[in-house]
Design a protein around this motif. Structure first.
Motif, PDB file in Angstrom:
ATOM      1  N   GLY A   1       6.185  17.940   2.404  1.00 23.49           N
ATOM      2  CA  GLY A   1       4.678  18.029   2.127  1.00 23.49           C
ATOM      3  C   GLY A   1       3.825  16.556   1.767  1.00 23.49           C
ATOM      4  N   HIS A   2       4.765  15.783   1.836  1.00 19.20           N
ATOM      5  CA  HIS A   2       4.342  14.272   1.283  1.00 19.20           C
ATOM      6  C   HIS A   2       3.966  13.427   2.502  1.00 19.20           C
TER       7      HIS A   2
ATOM      8  N   VAL B   1      13.733  17.919  -0.532  1.00 21.77           N
ATOM      9  CA  VAL B   1      13.311  18.147   0.808  1.00 21.77           C
ATOM     10  C   VAL B   1      11.737  18.714   1.088  1.00 21.77           C
ATOM     11  N   ARG B   2      11.913  19.924   0.256  1.00 23.13           N
ATOM     12  CA  ARG B   2      10.671  20.748   0.393  1.00 23.13           C
ATOM     13  C   ARG B   2       9.581  20.073   0.052  1.00 23.13           C
TER      14      ARG B   2
ATOM     15  N   ASN C   1       0.808  -1.219  -0.074  1.00 19.18           N
ATOM     16  CA  ASN C   1       0.088   0.015   0.012  1.00 19.18           C
ATOM     17  C   ASN C   1       0.877   1.305  -0.025  1.00 19.18           C
ATOM     18  N   HIS C   2       0.287   2.400  -0.570  1.00 19.30           N
ATOM     19  CA  HIS C   2       0.597   3.782  -0.381  1.00 19.30           C
ATOM     20  C   HIS C   2       0.436   4.135   1.050  1.00 19.30           C
ATOM     21  N   SER C   3       0.986   5.479   1.260  1.00 20.19           N
ATOM     22  CA  SER C   3       0.704   5.978   2.584  1.00 20.19           C
ATOM     23  C   SER C   3      -0.881   6.217   3.113  1.00 20.19           C
TER      24      SER C   3
ATOM     25  N   GLU D   1       4.192  15.872  12.130  1.00 21.72           N
ATOM     26  CA  GLU D   1       5.006  16.805  11.515  1.00 21.72           C
ATOM     27  C   GLU D   1       6.436  16.181  11.331  1.00 21.72           C
ATOM     28  N   ALA D   2       7.148  16.944  10.806  1.00 16.06           N
ATOM     29  CA  ALA D   2       8.596  16.611  10.257  1.00 16.06           C
ATOM     30  C   ALA D   2       9.588  17.791  10.333  1.00 16.06           C
TER      31      ALA D   2
END
Length: 211
Positions: A121-122, A116-117, A35-37, A153-154
């Motif tokens: 957002g992914h 990284v940007r 599966n995907h996220s 969050e990251a």
């Protein structure tokens, strides 16, 4: 050439089944549970149509199953060859080359700052960072975002470290292959001089620009 978007299931198949022929339904089960996220499958396909249209024995190897499925996808788009663009296979290319000795691996590397940007957002990369794994292949099997898999969050530094580790692992794996099997391409060079870089890529793959 038909390019399969992303699969993520081959390393698990190699790990679970090795090189011995196994029941095709075991392979199909892995595909349907990768599966995907989002929790959705990385690839949706009609299993009955696949079984009915291809010449496939009841028991076969990882290589034969994946090639059969890849050519099935390609044929559905009128193509005779297929490629797989799963970026998370990078760290696994040595084991993949053991299964496909003639395979060619292209590692596309981009300036880490825009990468990284995008990763920040992914959901998938944030979930990956939270899991502690380096590739989605390590978490994709039976992944569900509602099964205690907190995306959260990251921090920029943490995501940059994940990007750098993925590049490092892929380069380390690529260094174990002959130069005619592993090619590094800079994204910036490709966008600035696409004709020359694409010519280099097709020559590396033993193809023509028309393929």
């Amino acid at each position: 050439i038909f390019v399969i978007n992303e699969t993520h299931w081959i390393p698990k198949m190699i790990q679970d089944f090795g090189s011995a022929p196994v029941d095709r339904d075991l392979f199909i089960d892995v595909v349907l549970r990768t599966n995907h996220s989002t929790g959705g499958r990385t690839q949706e396909f009609d299993v009955d149509d696949f079984i009915n249209k291809v010449d496939m024995p009841d028991n076969l190897s990882v290589r034969d199953f994946c090639d059969t499925l890849g050519h099935y996808f390609a044929a559905s788009e009128g193509k005779s060859k297929y490629a797989d663009k799963t970026p998370d296979y990078g760290p696994f290319i040595k084991s993949l080359s053991n299964v496909w000795p003639q395979c060619r691996f292209i590692h596309l590397i981009r300036d880490g700052r825009p990468v990284v940007r995008s990763m920040l957002g992914h959901d998938g990369y944030r979930a990956l960072l939270n899991s502690g794994a380096a590739t989605w292949c390590d978490v994709a099997y039976d992944y569900r975002p509602d099964k205690g898999n907190d995306i959260g969050e990251a921090e920029v530094g943490d995501m940059a470290a994940l990007w750098a580790e993925r590049v490092r692992l892929t380069r380390a794996a690529g260094s174990q292959l002959p130069t005619d099997q592993y090619l590094e391409v800079r994204y910036e060079a490709l966008t600035q001089n696409p004709a020359a870089i694409l010519s280099e890529i097709t020559a590396f793959c033993g193809l023509s620009m028309n393929d």
